[in-house]
Write an enzyme that holds these catalytic residues in place. Sequence first.
Site, PDB file in Angstrom:
ATOM      1  N   TYR A   1       9.865  31.530  47.943  1.00  0.00           N
ATOM      2  CA  TYR A   1       9.872  32.665  48.870  1.00  0.00           C
ATOM      3  C   TYR A   1      10.440  32.241  50.226  1.00  0.00           C
ATOM      4  O   TYR A   1      11.288  32.921  50.801  1.00  0.00           O
ATOM      5  CB  TYR A   1       8.454  33.226  49.050  1.00  0.00           C
TER       6      TYR A   1
ATOM      7  N   ASN B   1      11.250  45.646  44.663  1.00  0.00           N
ATOM      8  CA  ASN B   1      12.553  45.573  43.996  1.00  0.00           C
ATOM      9  C   ASN B   1      12.714  46.725  43.003  1.00  0.00           C
ATOM     10  O   ASN B   1      11.981  46.792  42.021  1.00  0.00           O
ATOM     11  CB  ASN B   1      12.661  44.229  43.263  1.00  0.00           C
TER      12      ASN B   1
ATOM     13  N   CYS C   1      13.881  39.113  40.473  1.00  0.00           N
ATOM     14  CA  CYS C   1      12.736  38.737  41.297  1.00  0.00           C
ATOM     15  C   CYS C   1      11.780  37.811  40.553  1.00  0.00           C
ATOM     16  O   CYS C   1      10.996  37.100  41.180  1.00  0.00           O
ATOM     17  CB  CYS C   1      12.017  39.963  41.851  1.00  0.00           C
ATOM     18  N   HIS C   2      11.875  37.765  39.209  1.00  0.00           N
ATOM     19  CA  HIS C   2      11.050  36.830  38.444  1.00  0.00           C
ATOM     20  C   HIS C   2      11.420  35.379  38.751  1.00  0.00           C
ATOM     21  O   HIS C   2      10.637  34.481  38.478  1.00  0.00           O
ATOM     22  CB  HIS C   2      11.152  37.119  36.937  1.00  0.00           C
TER      23      HIS C   2
ATOM     24  N   GLU D   1      14.617  32.273  30.061  1.00  0.00           N
ATOM     25  CA  GLU D   1      15.690  31.576  30.776  1.00  0.00           C
ATOM     26  C   GLU D   1      15.545  30.054  30.728  1.00  0.00           C
ATOM     27  O   GLU D   1      16.334  29.334  31.335  1.00  0.00           O
ATOM     28  CB  GLU D   1      15.745  32.062  32.226  1.00  0.00           C
TER      29      GLU D   1
END
Length: 183
Positions: free
Chosen positions: A117, A140, A148-149, A175
Amino acid sequence: MTSNAQFVEWAVVDSAIGPLLLAATGQGLVNVVFHAHEPVRDRAVRALGTRFGTEPAPAVPGRPGPLEEPIRQVGAYFEGRLRAFTLPLDWSLASGFNRQVLRELATGVPYGSVVGYGDLASRVGEPKAAQAVGVAMGANPLPVVVPCHRVVESHGGLGGFGGGLETKRRLLALEGVLPEPLF
């Protein structure tokens, strides 16, 4: 219909993290909503109608429209065949600092990586705005596509997530950032 009304099309698609509502305008993809079962879907469609001054229309399967490519790319992402979305985005549901942070996230944090962040706050020139970045992530309008993950706490914690922490874990596992759950 008001004079500033805009066409909005929506569809619900199945994904590895549950049903997602996708909505698009003539400008591009404008909204992605997690857990889009009927009550959530209906609330989201009403909110879009209020925001855009028009009755959002459901996409017609097989008919070309503004959701054809977003649906294809979201499907490819969840199948592991797409690492970067190349969609036109309608940013009208984000403004100011939130839009600035989300645009940086969309272009500067690639598939398979994470950012803190505070690091994201520094990237947009506001190094003391880590909490404001968290607020931007929670607001978002385009999760998954604007990833945003991929934003985590500096000490390695997952942080929060509007779609729920299990959804965040599953996206990061997809991912390759986190291991797949054992069961």
